[in-house]
Design a protein around this motif. Structure first.
Motif, PDB file in Angstrom:
ATOM      1  N   VAL A  59     -12.366  16.513  -9.399  1.00  0.00           N
ATOM      2  CA  VAL A  59     -13.172  16.264  -8.195  1.00  0.00           C
ATOM      3  C   VAL A  59     -13.484  14.783  -8.070  1.00  0.00           C
ATOM      4  N   ASN A  60     -13.866  14.152  -9.196  1.00  0.00           N
ATOM      5  CA  ASN A  60     -14.145  12.710  -9.166  1.00  0.00           C
ATOM      6  C   ASN A  60     -12.944  11.925  -8.682  1.00  0.00           C
ATOM      7  N   SER A  61     -11.763  12.315  -9.176  1.00  0.00           N
ATOM      8  CA  SER A  61     -10.544  11.616  -8.761  1.00  0.00           C
ATOM      9  C   SER A  61     -10.384  11.678  -7.255  1.00  0.00           C
ATOM     10  N   ILE A  62     -10.592  12.864  -6.696  1.00  0.00           N
ATOM     11  CA  ILE A  62     -10.398  13.033  -5.251  1.00  0.00           C
ATOM     12  C   ILE A  62     -11.435  12.230  -4.489  1.00  0.00           C
ATOM     13  N   VAL A  63     -12.685  12.321  -4.916  1.00  0.00           N
ATOM     14  CA  VAL A  63     -13.751  11.594  -4.215  1.00  0.00           C
ATOM     15  C   VAL A  63     -13.469  10.094  -4.221  1.00  0.00           C
ATOM     16  N   VAL A  64     -13.169   9.564  -5.405  1.00  0.00           N
ATOM     17  CA  VAL A  64     -12.889   8.130  -5.503  1.00  0.00           C
ATOM     18  C   VAL A  64     -11.692   7.764  -4.635  1.00  0.00           C
ATOM     19  N   ALA A  65     -10.655   8.600  -4.660  1.00  0.00           N
ATOM     20  CA  ALA A  65      -9.451   8.284  -3.887  1.00  0.00           C
ATOM     21  C   ALA A  65      -9.739   8.287  -2.392  1.00  0.00           C
ATOM     22  N   VAL A  66     -10.523   9.249  -1.933  1.00  0.00           N
ATOM     23  CA  VAL A  66     -10.820   9.313  -0.499  1.00  0.00           C
ATOM     24  C   VAL A  66     -11.616   8.087  -0.066  1.00  0.00           C
ATOM     25  N   ILE A  67     -12.662   7.765  -0.819  1.00  0.00           N
ATOM     26  CA  ILE A  67     -13.481   6.591  -0.460  1.00  0.00           C
ATOM     27  C   ILE A  67     -12.635   5.331  -0.500  1.00  0.00           C
ATOM     28  N   ALA A 137      -5.560  -1.452  -4.064  1.00  0.00           N
ATOM     29  CA  ALA A 137      -4.864  -0.858  -2.924  1.00  0.00           C
ATOM     30  C   ALA A 137      -4.706  -1.831  -1.763  1.00  0.00           C
ATOM     31  N   LEU A 138      -5.632  -2.801  -1.642  1.00  0.00           N
ATOM     32  CA  LEU A 138      -5.616  -3.714  -0.494  1.00  0.00           C
ATOM     33  C   LEU A 138      -4.263  -4.388  -0.244  1.00  0.00           C
ATOM     34  N   PRO A 139      -3.651  -5.012  -1.266  1.00  0.00           N
ATOM     35  CA  PRO A 139      -2.367  -5.671  -0.984  1.00  0.00           C
ATOM     36  C   PRO A 139      -1.336  -4.700  -0.415  1.00  0.00           C
ATOM     37  N   TYR A 140      -1.286  -3.482  -0.971  1.00  0.00           N
ATOM     38  CA  TYR A 140      -0.310  -2.530  -0.474  1.00  0.00           C
ATOM     39  C   TYR A 140      -0.563  -2.184   0.981  1.00  0.00           C
ATOM     40  N   VAL A 141      -1.838  -1.957   1.312  1.00  0.00           N
ATOM     41  CA  VAL A 141      -2.170  -1.607   2.695  1.00  0.00           C
ATOM     42  C   VAL A 141      -1.749  -2.725   3.637  1.00  0.00           C
ATOM     43  N   ILE A 142      -2.101  -3.965   3.261  1.00  0.00           N
ATOM     44  CA  ILE A 142      -1.783  -5.098   4.134  1.00  0.00           C
ATOM     45  C   ILE A 142      -0.269  -5.228   4.315  1.00  0.00           C
ATOM     46  N   ILE A 143       0.465  -5.070   3.231  1.00  0.00           N
ATOM     47  CA  ILE A 143       1.919  -5.203   3.333  1.00  0.00           C
ATOM     48  C   ILE A 143       2.509  -4.119   4.226  1.00  0.00           C
ATOM     49  N   VAL A 144       2.073  -2.867   4.038  1.00  0.00           N
ATOM     50  CA  VAL A 144       2.652  -1.776   4.825  1.00  0.00           C
ATOM     51  C   VAL A 144       2.301  -1.924   6.298  1.00  0.00           C
ATOM     52  N   VAL A 193      -2.206   5.341  -4.993  1.00  0.00           N
ATOM     53  CA  VAL A 193      -2.569   4.300  -5.954  1.00  0.00           C
ATOM     54  C   VAL A 193      -3.884   4.656  -6.646  1.00  0.00           C
ATOM     55  N   SER A 194      -4.835   5.136  -5.878  1.00  0.00           N
ATOM     56  CA  SER A 194      -6.136   5.428  -6.470  1.00  0.00           C
ATOM     57  C   SER A 194      -6.110   6.703  -7.303  1.00  0.00           C
ATOM     58  N   PHE A 195      -5.497   7.748  -6.773  1.00  0.00           N
ATOM     59  CA  PHE A 195      -5.546   9.043  -7.450  1.00  0.00           C
ATOM     60  C   PHE A 195      -4.833   8.994  -8.795  1.00  0.00           C
TER      61      PHE A 195
ATOM     62  N   PRO C 123       7.344  12.379  -7.123  1.00  0.00           N
ATOM     63  CA  PRO C 123       6.878  12.110  -8.480  1.00  0.00           C
ATOM     64  C   PRO C 123       5.777  11.059  -8.559  1.00  0.00           C
ATOM     65  N   PHE C 124       5.664  10.208  -7.547  1.00  0.00           N
ATOM     66  CA  PHE C 124       4.553   9.262  -7.486  1.00  0.00           C
ATOM     67  C   PHE C 124       3.222   9.957  -7.671  1.00  0.00           C
ATOM     68  N   TRP C 125       3.133  11.156  -7.098  1.00  0.00           N
ATOM     69  CA  TRP C 125       1.856  11.852  -7.088  1.00  0.00           C
ATOM     70  C   TRP C 125       1.628  12.701  -8.326  1.00  0.00           C
ATOM     71  N   SER C 126       2.649  12.944  -9.106  1.00  0.00           N
ATOM     72  CA  SER C 126       2.381  13.730 -10.303  1.00  0.00           C
ATOM     73  C   SER C 126       1.737  12.806 -11.301  1.00  0.00           C
TER      74      SER C 126
END
Lengths: 256, 352, 294
Positions: A59-67, A137-144, A193-195, C123-126
């Protein structure tokens, strides 16, 4: 020739999926020490339901990833827009400064954060992890998002403006809808990246608060139960479903 | 009127019952994984008796334990500290003096252990003597006709690529010191130890860092003999049914005494005391050693409760064997740093 | 008129645009400053102390940590070992991943392409850790790989793969391969098929097309992939610990030790900065290639 190519692709996919298949199969094996031959059983999934520690970590992983995704997407898209719209002195420098999070090994960034947060009293825990994950995550977001913006046709905006639209309306009705698929792709990237982030979370975890990758590593190092395989199988099946679902709206393979 | 009185009386009785059990706390224990304090049946019995729940965090080395204490003040209520490290923890202010009057079972502890100078510092008890045992090596009985009696078997050619070793600087140096006949707490010739450790390069197949590692590797056949702890070998055989036997060779083995301590700023000190009391209770210990496998208890009454042929009574209780144990004591800071560096250097040497 | 309304990449406007730039880029860079720059500066400061000034200790300024590095040769050995690991993993990811990306981008069309692309990304997500741990089940003595080979070729004997440098490489290549496939795919996909057609019609052979047309055009993707792989790998400690056994000592594991067990944060900080310096030197050496790739 095309045949050989397809066979090669198949082999690479086998290589990529072999451990994942092993993990899924072992999650259904009754033995605690991964002994073969396999005795089929759902025991680890049942145990997982009672493993509060793992569930909390998940659950923590998901919460952190969403935020992280929300914050990184907003901040990153804004910055990408600025780079695209404006020419200004120091733009090159700012773009280069995006690279440190990618160019520095996570080990070093993670230990530096541990050191700094502990020393200054910012503390460790979920809030610290969000701080760290967004930075990654910021650099990836900016690049994409920037990549998506490159394909933007400026005449569209000019046309809208000549029809009398004000600047905010242009952004809202022309630019952002075009950007949307790029932002969604960037958001998915940030989420991944976060999860799956292990190193930074490892150094920023505190007793009683950790994320799934950290909990799994602790289990592997200290005392492993195959419930780990069960929860990982669940995660990968869920993400497969998520990706397939999103792919209906966004063509991953490109527009051709 | 009578109804009101009865109702009030009932309410009061229920209130008193509730107050009697006190508030139920959740305590956090820091220990090795699978080392007694996390046995599920023990925790269930504890919760039934006292209402307190127990959570665990684990470490893989004494160094890691100390770092966890230093970087997480106020996070733990009970911590297991090898008595050789208790003085360091006390000096750094990481643990607090224990009020042994609140722990009834302390009275039954063997006096030499209860008053061990590493645990009782300046007249105050910093650690409650819990269990003691030996560090040496354990073998896969199916691969040996007879149990070896010398530690040199780890260096023998027959055992090339069949040895497991623990990735811990102090333990590695101390085992080697025993093989060379040096003082384990203050080795006199580190160069000789360096050479002897390097000679292990063809021998070691892999390092293990947790009991779980050890059991998995043993059952997968990765090694035939490996450095191990006496209580853990017992657990591997009894609880996991692996063909494992612990060996105390003629050169001797490392002896250690583990104590339970209470960190400074522990949030639930009284509950911690209750837990420690349960851990040194004979009822817990006898079941632990018989059903699961454990080191020897510091509680004389608990030891008396074991059957005569139990390993802890028959082997460790045998004075001849016990005399071969070289007990761990505090190590000087700069000696410890030298050991750490020696081990890092050795591990680098092991790389191809 | 044209200069001021197509603001995209067009004229510079003062005042309101400066504010807009600040508002748009400010938050992101402020975040990066607090979470990356300041911690690195703090760590740099720590690397000059005798002890970490926390948990009631006091540190004094010293060059001792850096001197330790210079005096003990084994630290240098470990750094070189980690750099070699990074290069090896990046190279194998390129070797395996580039053809894969090419086939996906150029020879497969339509729905299949999208489905296969998804399959590569998943696989990125696993969870990376469980994947690495699963490799132990595949590679270990009497594990799945040996059993499979035994089934095909009975009596083949032991592979001896587990707990070796090779096992670490295999585990890392497996973890980071999708990065290379992804970045190469993006680059390759942008290459116009007509270019290749034109080259072929002018008589160029396959190898020539590959060498002089495709590889140079795909260079940005290859370089991006290499960087995304090389950097994390040199600092990795999780895969070496799980797969490497006796062979699993790298500078990453030593630095991690300093922070979580040994509690010598200043030494860990010093080693980290030395590693970082090596990375920067390598980037500087490859600057011409990197510049062309941008």
């Amino acid at each position: 020739m095309a045949r050989a190519g397809r066979i090669y692709l198949g082999l690479v996919l086998v290589f990529l999926y072999a451990p994942i298949a092993v993990m899924a199969v072992m999650s259904l094996n009754d033995s605690q020490f991964y002994a073969l031959p396999i005795k089929w059983s759902l025991r680890w999934y049942a145990d997982l339901a009672g493993n509060q520690r793992l569930i909390d970590a998940g659950v923590n992983s998901i919460v952190v990833a969403v935020i992280t995704t929300v914050i990184a997407s907003v901040l990153g898209t804004a910055a990408a827009l600025a780079f695209f719209r404006y020419k200004f002195r120091g733009k090159r420098l700012l773009q280069v400064l995006l690279f440190p999070p990618i160019a520095i090994p996570w080990l070093i960034t993670g230990t530096a954060m541990l050191l700094f947060f502990f020393w200054t009293g910012i503390g460790r825990g979920l809030h610290a992890m969000v701080l760290g994950h967004v930075a990654l995550a910021l650099p990836y977001v900016i690049i994409v998002v920037s990549a998506r913006l490159q394909a933007f046709d400026p005449d569209l905006e000019a046309a809208a403006r000549s029809l009398g639209a004000g600047p905010w309306q242009v952004v809202r009705y022309v630019t952002l809808p075009f950007l949307a698929p790029g932002v969604i792709a960037a958001a998915l990237f940030a989420f991944a990246v976060s999860f799956d982030q292990f190193v930074i979370s490892y150094f920023l975890a505190v007793p009683g608060v950790s994320t799934l990758p950290v909990e799994i590593y602790t289990s592997i190092r200290k005392g492993f139960t195959p419930e780990i395989n069960a929860i990982s199988t669940i995660v990968i099946v869920a993400s497969m479903a998520l990706l397939v679902g999103v792919s209906r709206f966004y063509r991953f393979g490109g527009d051709r | 009127m009578k109804h009101h009185l009865i109702a009030a009386g009932a309410a009061l009785a229920i209130f008193a019952l509730g107050a009697g059990t006190g508030t139920a706390d959740t305590i956090r224990v820091l220990n090795w994984q699978g080392y007694g304090t996390d046995e599920s049946w023990a925790l269930e019995a504890f919760e039934e008796k006292t209402g307190h729940k127990v959570e665990h965090e684990y470490f893989n080395s004494e160094q890691e334990m100390l770092t966890k204490l230093r970087t997480n003040p106020g996070a733990y209520d009970v911590v297991l500290i090898n008595s050789a490290f208790t003085p360091t923890a006390a000096k750094e202010g990481l643990i607090q003096p224990i009020d042994t009057a609140k722990i009834p079972n302390v009275a039954d502890l063997t006096p030499e252990m209860r008053n061990n100078p590493n645990l009782v510092i300046g007249g105050k008890t910093y650690g409650v003597a819990w269990v003691w045992g030996a560090t040496s090596f354990a073998i896969n009985t199916e691969k040996f006709d007879a149990a070896p009696d010398t530690i040199e078997v780890l260096w023998s050619e027959a055992m090339a690529d069949r040895i497991g070793w623990r990735d811990d600087a102090v333990e590695a140096v101390q085992i080697t010191a025993i093989a060379l006949g040096q003082d384990i707490n203050n080795p006199s010739d580190l160069d000789a130890i360096r050479e002897k450790l390097r000679a292990l390069k063809p021998q070691i197949r892999t390092f293990w860092t947790s009991e779980n590692d050890w059991n998995q590797f043993m059952s997968a056949g990765e090694f035939d003999a490996a450095i191990y702890w006496s209580g853990s070998a017992s657990r591997s055989a009894t609880n996991f049914g692996l063909p494992v036997e612990f060996v105390v060779p003629k050169e001797g083995a490392i002896g250690w005494l583990d104590g339970l301590s209470v960190p400074t700023d522990a949030p639930n000190v009284d509950a911690a005391y209750e837990f420690i009391n349960w851990m040194i209770d004979p009822e817990f210990y006898v079941k632990w050693d018989t059903d699961v496998g454990a080191p020897a208890s510091a509680n004389a009454k608990a030891m008396a409760g074991l059957p005569d042929d139990a390993f802890n009574r028959a082997v460790l209780g045998n004075p001849e064997v016990a005399s071969r144990l070289k007990f761990m004591g505090p190590i000087e800071d700069d000696m410890r740093e030298k050991m750490l560096e020696l081990w890092q250097e050795t591990k680098t040497y092991f790389q191809n | 008129m044209a200069a001021s309304n197509t603001a995209l990449g067009g004229a510079v406007r003062t005042g309101s645009s400066a504010r807009a730039i600040a508002v748009l880029t400010g938050p992101a860079y402020l975040w990066l400053t607090v979470t990356v720059l300041l911690p690195l500066l703090a760590m740099f400061y720590f690397s000059f102390l005798t002890e970490a000034p926390i948990a009631g200790r006091v540190g004094e300024l010293t060059l001792e940590q850096y001197r330790t590095f210079l005096e003990r040769g084994f630290y240098t050995t470990l750094i070189l070992r980690s750099l070699k690991l990074g290069a090896t993993v990046a190279f194998f990811c390129f070797l395996i991943g580039f053809p894969c990306a090419y086939i996906l981008a150029k020879t497969i069309k339509g729905r299949w392409r999208e489905a296969l692309f998804l399959l590569v990304i998943i696989p990125f997500w696993s969870n990376a850790l469980v994947r690495v741990f699963s490799w132990t089940m595949v590679l270990r003595g009497n594990g799945l790989l040996e059993r499979a080979i035994d089934w095909v070729v009975p009596g083949a004997g032991s592979l001896g793969l587990m707990f070796t440098y090779s096992a670490v490489v295999i585990g890392l290549v497996h973890s980071y391969l999708p990065y290379m496939i992804l970045t190469c795919y993006i680059s390759l996909q942008a290459i116009d098929d007509d270019l290749i057609e034109a080259a072929r019609s002018l008589g160029a052979g396959r190898i020539t097309i590959l060498r002089r047309l495709i590889l140079p055009l795909a260079l940005p993707g290859i370089v991006a992939g290499a960087v995304l792989i090389f950097v994390p790998v040199i600092g990795s400690f999780m895969e070496p610990r799980i797969l490497g056994g006796r062979q699993g000592t790298f500078i990453g594991t030593i630095i991690e030790d300093q922070f979580t067990a040994v509690f010598n944060w200043p030494l860990g900080a010093a080693l980290s900065f030395i590693l970082l310096a090596c990375v920067l030197v390598i980037f500087a050496m490859f600057a011409p290639v990197l510049k062309r790739a941008m």
